[in-house]
Design an enzyme around this catalytic site. Sequence first.
Site, PDB file in Angstrom:
ATOM      1  CB  THR A  48      29.207  37.536  32.732  1.00 15.60           C
ATOM      2  OG1 THR A  48      28.243  37.597  32.069  1.00 15.60           O
ATOM      3  CG2 THR A  48      30.537  36.721  32.565  1.00 15.60           C
ATOM      4  CB  CYS A  49      31.506  40.372  36.869  1.00 16.12           C
ATOM      5  SG  CYS A  49      31.780  41.206  35.390  1.00 16.12           S
TER       6      CYS A  49
END
Length: 161
Positions: A48-49
């Site tokens: 996600t990052c």
Amino acid sequence: MTIAIGDKLPAATFKEKTADGPVEITTDQLFAGKRVVLFAVPGAFTPTCSLNHLPGYLENRDTILGKGVDDIAVIAVNDWHVMGAWAQSSGGFGKIHFLADWDAGFTKAVGLDADLSAGGLGLRSKRYSMLVEDGVVKALNVEESPGQATVSGAAAMLEQL
């Protein structure tokens, strides 16, 4: 206690990889007299990052800076080697600050630490973004789940600028 809008950021020292090697950067150096967008991720290189959160800030960097922001920084509870490698591989090196909160000192001081041991990550930061003016929090956006990057994403921050 979690930091809130109107609070002054606590004093902390981060490490950042530069072309000349690692440097220490303090909260005073980064925030004093400036308007800064700071966002935090649970970990460099995590899906996600890397795929959702960071790209929005890199893609919208010039637009964010054009709205009177002096600097953009991302922070993670990682060492400066990892943050430097992430800066290089993402294309963000030299565009935004990639700050290593290696001991989670800042993350704990602002009350945004998260125990992600169940996912194999250990002590990390919650995912959030904030607008900081002269060291004072003007906007704070904390995600409910570390796997989301909506309220703390660049699009949401742009609406607040």
